[in-house]
Structures are given as C-alpha cells and as structure tokens.
Design a protein around this motif. Structure first.
Motif, PDB file in Angstrom:
ATOM      1  N   TYR A 134      84.838 -29.436  77.632  1.00 39.53           N
ATOM      2  CA  TYR A 134      85.062 -28.441  78.681  1.00 39.53           C
ATOM      3  C   TYR A 134      83.928 -27.420  78.606  1.00 39.53           C
ATOM      4  O   TYR A 134      83.508 -27.030  77.522  1.00 39.53           O
ATOM      5  N   GLY A 135      83.449 -26.989  79.769  1.00 39.68           N
ATOM      6  CA  GLY A 135      82.303 -26.087  79.793  1.00 39.68           C
ATOM      7  C   GLY A 135      81.031 -26.817  79.465  1.00 39.68           C
ATOM      8  O   GLY A 135      80.237 -26.390  78.623  1.00 39.68           O
ATOM      9  N   LYS A 136      80.792 -27.935  80.167  1.00 40.86           N
ATOM     10  CA  LYS A 136      79.712 -28.860  79.813  1.00 40.86           C
ATOM     11  C   LYS A 136      78.324 -28.238  79.892  1.00 40.86           C
ATOM     12  O   LYS A 136      77.436 -28.581  79.114  1.00 40.86           O
ATOM     13  N   ARG A 137      78.110 -27.334  80.837  1.00 39.27           N
ATOM     14  CA  ARG A 137      76.750 -26.839  81.082  1.00 39.27           C
ATOM     15  C   ARG A 137      76.382 -25.624  80.240  1.00 39.27           C
ATOM     16  O   ARG A 137      75.247 -25.165  80.270  1.00 39.27           O
ATOM     17  N   LYS A 138      77.311 -25.100  79.513  1.00 39.08           N
ATOM     18  CA  LYS A 138      77.037 -23.919  78.699  1.00 39.08           C
ATOM     19  C   LYS A 138      76.058 -24.265  77.579  1.00 39.08           C
ATOM     20  O   LYS A 138      76.163 -25.317  76.949  1.00 39.08           O
ATOM     21  N   GLU A 139      75.098 -23.386  77.327  1.00 44.11           N
ATOM     22  CA  GLU A 139      74.170 -23.603  76.213  1.00 44.11           C
ATOM     23  C   GLU A 139      74.849 -23.199  74.912  1.00 44.11           C
ATOM     24  O   GLU A 139      75.469 -22.146  74.824  1.00 44.11           O
ATOM     25  N   ILE A 140      74.696 -24.050  73.922  1.00 38.50           N
ATOM     26  CA  ILE A 140      75.325 -23.840  72.623  1.00 38.50           C
ATOM     27  C   ILE A 140      74.259 -23.494  71.593  1.00 38.50           C
ATOM     28  O   ILE A 140      73.301 -24.240  71.399  1.00 38.50           O
ATOM     29  N   ARG A 141      74.427 -22.378  70.940  1.00 40.80           N
ATOM     30  CA  ARG A 141      73.555 -21.996  69.833  1.00 40.80           C
ATOM     31  C   ARG A 141      74.330 -21.764  68.536  1.00 40.80           C
ATOM     32  O   ARG A 141      73.741 -21.696  67.466  1.00 40.80           O
ATOM     33  N   ARG A 142      75.643 -21.627  68.678  1.00 38.41           N
ATOM     34  CA  ARG A 142      76.478 -21.409  67.501  1.00 38.41           C
ATOM     35  C   ARG A 142      77.825 -22.100  67.752  1.00 38.41           C
ATOM     36  O   ARG A 142      78.389 -22.010  68.847  1.00 38.41           O
ATOM     37  N   ALA A 143      78.310 -22.809  66.740  1.00 38.36           N
ATOM     38  CA  ALA A 143      79.550 -23.572  66.872  1.00 38.36           C
ATOM     39  C   ALA A 143      80.576 -23.096  65.860  1.00 38.36           C
ATOM     40  O   ALA A 143      80.240 -22.576  64.792  1.00 38.36           O
ATOM     41  N   ALA A 144      81.833 -23.284  66.199  1.00 42.60           N
ATOM     42  CA  ALA A 144      82.933 -23.104  65.259  1.00 42.60           C
ATOM     43  C   ALA A 144      83.727 -24.395  65.242  1.00 42.60           C
ATOM     44  O   ALA A 144      83.987 -24.979  66.295  1.00 42.60           O
ATOM     45  N   SER A 145      84.099 -24.872  64.063  1.00 40.25           N
ATOM     46  CA  SER A 145      84.826 -26.134  63.984  1.00 40.25           C
ATOM     47  C   SER A 145      85.943 -26.055  62.959  1.00 40.25           C
ATOM     48  O   SER A 145      85.844 -25.340  61.961  1.00 40.25           O
ATOM     49  N   PHE A 146      86.987 -26.837  63.228  1.00 46.97           N
ATOM     50  CA  PHE A 146      88.183 -26.860  62.392  1.00 46.97           C
ATOM     51  C   PHE A 146      88.682 -28.296  62.361  1.00 46.97           C
ATOM     52  O   PHE A 146      89.038 -28.853  63.395  1.00 46.97           O
ATOM     53  N   CYS A 147      88.710 -28.920  61.191  1.00 51.09           N
ATOM     54  CA  CYS A 147      89.171 -30.299  61.116  1.00 51.09           C
ATOM     55  C   CYS A 147      90.682 -30.358  61.324  1.00 51.09           C
ATOM     56  O   CYS A 147      91.408 -29.389  61.089  1.00 51.09           O
ATOM     57  N   GLY A 148      91.151 -31.507  61.795  1.00 46.91           N
ATOM     58  CA  GLY A 148      92.583 -31.709  61.952  1.00 46.91           C
ATOM     59  C   GLY A 148      93.201 -30.784  62.985  1.00 46.91           C
ATOM     60  O   GLY A 148      92.625 -30.508  64.029  1.00 46.91           O
ATOM     61  N   ALA A 149      94.392 -30.290  62.662  1.00 48.03           N
ATOM     62  CA  ALA A 149      95.173 -29.484  63.609  1.00 48.03           C
ATOM     63  C   ALA A 149      94.845 -28.000  63.481  1.00 48.03           C
ATOM     64  O   ALA A 149      95.734 -27.158  63.355  1.00 48.03           O
ATOM     65  N   GLY A 150      93.565 -27.666  63.527  1.00 48.17           N
ATOM     66  CA  GLY A 150      93.147 -26.284  63.320  1.00 48.17           C
ATOM     67  C   GLY A 150      92.993 -25.466  64.582  1.00 48.17           C
ATOM     68  O   GLY A 150      92.667 -24.275  64.514  1.00 48.17           O
TER      69      GLY A 150
END
Length: 299
Positions: A209-225
């Motif tokens: 979702y939000g395909k065209r947004k430029e990404i420079r920083r990510a946040a990630s959470f494995c599993g049900a986070g």
C-alpha cells in the motif's frame, strides 16, 4: 543425540532467558523450550516453523527423531490427546509420541535473539532495498534469493558489502537482543522494495500500500507485530514504510493515515527466512544430519 543435548545446543543461539525476560518486561506469554521428550535417541533433526502435519509426516519419512519448531507446539493448555483429531495440537503431540519424536520450540527467545528472526527480517528488507536501488540505477541485480546456499551467501553479503543497518532503533529492547526495528535503507519506492522483498523471502502472498512513496527508512516486525504500538513506533522513528504481517483492518488504516506505506507479508514468510538461518547455524554443530522443512502454501 538426546533431545536434552539438542536443546542445550539450540539454546546457545537463543537462550530461553530472553523469552523469560521479554515476558516479564513486556507482559507477554510464551512456551518455549523442550516441550516433548520421547526419551529416544535421534539420528536426524527436522526444522519446521510449525509442528504441521506435513512436518510430522516428513520427520517420520526421513527418520528424524527431533522436530525443532519456532511456534510452540504446545501453547495453551491441552485438554486432550486424541489421534482421531490429527490436526489439533493434542493430535499432533500424540502423533509425535507414537512415532518417538521429541519436540523443541524456540519462540520469543529466537524472535528477540541477536541474529534471530526479527533481526533477520531487517536484514532481508535491507538487502531487498539495496537490490531495488541497484536495479533502479541500471546496475546488476545483486539480490540473492532465499534458499540454503543463497541464504548463507546473503548473510555474508550483509556483513561484507555495506548492507549493515544504520541508525537502528529497537521498540522492545532486551539485554543482548530485542524486537521491532527501524533502520535506514537505500532510497527506493515502496513498490520496488515490495517486488524485491517478494523474491528475497520467496513470498507468494504479499500486499503493498502506498506504492509510489519513496522509502528511506523502514520499520519491521516479524510475525504478528503489526499493532497500534508498532505504528506509533514507526512514526516516532521517522520510518516511511511498515513491514510486517497479520494486519488488522484498523491497524492498516492507522498506518496509512499516519503517512506510512505498508508491505504485508504472510506471518510464515516474515519468519521462515530467519528460521532457516537459525537452522544453518545449528546444523554446523549438531553432529547428525539436519533437514529444513517449509510449508510452501503458507509463504
């Protein structure tokens, strides 16, 4: 190898004390450890994210006397053990007992361990962003896809080719580990990052979702986070995209309305990548053959 001997080896990379600390500090519940000891000597070990019916059948077929899972084979109270209910937790435990198979589960401790499942998700996202950036720049596609040899090479590449994370924030830090991470990535669009993430994690069901947004920083959470706290953390950390799984509708809406793009993997895909890395570490020291099982439909 006895199941107690294997569990001692497994704990070297993800001590249960991490799970215990996580539960005390953040009010969680877990049931990691040696959950079923058949008392038999094992000649092979099978690793599977879940104690699935397919994993049990493969362990029997391959002669594996130990199954090591990530998700606890016994999580809540077992009211009954009936072989007539093979898909239930009790039915699976009964099948393992009947076959003389022991079960070890490494859950929150492996999520939070250094080089564990949550940190491995971060590694895979960074490698995917790096590959997407190389493609956008017209260079070679440096991404290495998921798989035993490939995962080993991707780990080496992560260490040696400048993929190390920068400016990392951890949502739930522990002594020697933690869960939930935010980090810088090479600038790419969310769509390009998702395309490479799909390949890196062998993901068969991925949404962006939000395909065209430029990404420079990510946040990630494995599993049900993916929850409200995760969204708040991602925004506070200045992330442009939230990568996780099991999004409830209101959490997905909150993330998008907070200005985040979202990349949604299946729960299985977000964790199998890191669990395979864990398997490779242990098989080098186990002294008996080890097998890695993937339930492909869940990717």
């Amino acid at each position: 190898m006895k199941s107690t001997e294997f569990y001692a080896l497994a704990e070297q990379f993800a001590p249960k004390s991490l799970s215990d600390e996580f539960c005390r500090r953040y009010g969680a519940y877990d049931n990691s450890g040696l959950l079923l000891d058949s008392g038999e000597e094992a000649e092979k070990i099978l690793f599977s994210l879940d104690l699935s019916l397919a994993a049990i059948e493969r362990a029997k077929r391959e002669g594996a006397g130990i199954i090591c899972t990530h998700h606890p084979a016994v999580y809540a109270k077992l009211g009954r053990l009936l072989s007539s209910e093979p898909a239930s937790s009790g039915g699976k435990v009964a099948a393992c007992l009947k076959a003389g198979i022991s079960v070890v589960s490494m859950h929150l401790n492996l999520d939070a361990a250094p080089c564990g499942i949550d940190e491995s998700l971060m590694e895979g996202i960074i490698l995917s962003a790096k590959s997407a950036k190389e493609k956008a720049d017209g260079g070679e596609n440096g991404k290495i896809p998921f798989g035993e040899r490939a995962a080993s090479e991707s780990e080496e590449r992560f260490r040696q080719e400048g993929a190390q994370p920068e400016n990392v924030g951890i949502m739930q830090p522990l002594d020697g580990g933690g869960y939930g991470r935010a980090y810088d990535v090479p600038p790419v669009t969310a769509e390009a990052l998702a395309a490479e993430t799909e390949k890196t994690f062998c993901a068969k069901h991925i949404a962006v979702y939000g395909k065209r947004k430029e990404i420079r920083r990510a946040a990630s959470f494995c599993g049900a986070g993916a929850d409200e706290e995760a969204v708040e953390f991602a925004v506070r950390q200045g992330a442009d995209v939230l990568v996780s799984s099991d999004f409830k509708h209101h959490v997905l809406t909150l993330a998008l309305e907070s200005g985040l793009s979202v990349i949604q993997l299946t729960h299985y895909a977000s964790e199998n990548y890191g669990f395979e890395k864990y398997y490779r570490k242990i098989r080098r020291q186990a002294g008996i053959p080890c097998i890695f099982h993937t339930d492909e439909e869940l990717l």
